[in-house]
Design a protein around this motif. Sequence first.
Motif, PDB file in Angstrom:
ATOM      1  N   ASN A  36      19.979 -71.829  -4.653  1.00  0.00           N
ATOM      2  CA  ASN A  36      20.636 -72.694  -3.688  1.00  0.00           C
ATOM      3  C   ASN A  36      21.436 -71.815  -2.731  1.00  0.00           C
ATOM      4  O   ASN A  36      22.268 -71.020  -3.156  1.00  0.00           O
ATOM      5  N   ARG A  37      21.218 -71.953  -1.432  1.00  0.00           N
ATOM      6  CA  ARG A  37      21.881 -71.086  -0.446  1.00  0.00           C
ATOM      7  C   ARG A  37      23.403 -71.272  -0.479  1.00  0.00           C
ATOM      8  O   ARG A  37      24.154 -70.303  -0.359  1.00  0.00           O
ATOM      9  N   ARG A  38      23.871 -72.497  -0.641  1.00  0.00           N
ATOM     10  CA  ARG A  38      25.313 -72.734  -0.669  1.00  0.00           C
ATOM     11  C   ARG A  38      25.968 -72.091  -1.888  1.00  0.00           C
ATOM     12  O   ARG A  38      27.031 -71.484  -1.803  1.00  0.00           O
ATOM     13  N   ARG A  39      25.297 -72.203  -3.041  1.00  0.00           N
ATOM     14  CA  ARG A  39      25.817 -71.589  -4.260  1.00  0.00           C
ATOM     15  C   ARG A  39      25.807 -70.076  -4.129  1.00  0.00           C
ATOM     16  O   ARG A  39      26.754 -69.395  -4.533  1.00  0.00           O
ATOM     17  N   SER A  40      24.759 -69.527  -3.550  1.00  0.00           N
ATOM     18  CA  SER A  40      24.650 -68.087  -3.364  1.00  0.00           C
ATOM     19  C   SER A  40      25.771 -67.570  -2.464  1.00  0.00           C
ATOM     20  O   SER A  40      26.393 -66.548  -2.748  1.00  0.00           O
ATOM     21  N   THR A  41      26.051 -68.282  -1.376  1.00  0.00           N
ATOM     22  CA  THR A  41      27.123 -67.887  -0.460  1.00  0.00           C
ATOM     23  C   THR A  41      28.472 -67.936  -1.155  1.00  0.00           C
ATOM     24  O   THR A  41      29.303 -67.051  -0.978  1.00  0.00           O
ATOM     25  N   ARG A  42      28.688 -68.951  -1.964  1.00  0.00           N
ATOM     26  CA  ARG A  42      29.961 -69.078  -2.679  1.00  0.00           C
ATOM     27  C   ARG A  42      30.150 -67.924  -3.651  1.00  0.00           C
ATOM     28  O   ARG A  42      31.222 -67.316  -3.718  1.00  0.00           O
ATOM     29  N   SER A  45      31.056 -64.714  -1.934  1.00  0.00           N
ATOM     30  CA  SER A  45      32.449 -64.636  -1.494  1.00  0.00           C
ATOM     31  C   SER A  45      33.382 -64.263  -2.646  1.00  0.00           C
ATOM     32  O   SER A  45      34.481 -63.794  -2.424  1.00  0.00           O
ATOM     33  N   ASN A  61      37.503 -65.127   2.633  1.00  0.00           N
ATOM     34  CA  ASN A  61      36.599 -64.403   3.526  1.00  0.00           C
ATOM     35  C   ASN A  61      37.346 -63.545   4.536  1.00  0.00           C
ATOM     36  O   ASN A  61      36.743 -62.737   5.226  1.00  0.00           O
TER      37      ASN A  61
END
Length: 73
Positions: A36-42, A45, A61
């Motif tokens: 999941n792109r959102r989970r990966s970004t989180r 961070s 960030n």
Amino acid sequence: MAEIWNWITDLGNSKIVALLLFMSTFIAIVIYLFSNRRRSTRFESYRYIPLDDEDSDLDPNVASGDRNKGERS
């Protein structure tokens, strides 16, 4: 059933079973984290949390140099 149990408890075979179990678990965790792109970004961070020595409620960030400029004013 007894033959399967004897095969697994043999040290040579139990290592293969353990390797397959742990490798499949590791691959499943990696797929879960980055599917999941959102989970990966989180999670990306969160990678600097151990290096952050300030206890602040600012956005994670923001670079630490930018934080210090705002606090000294």
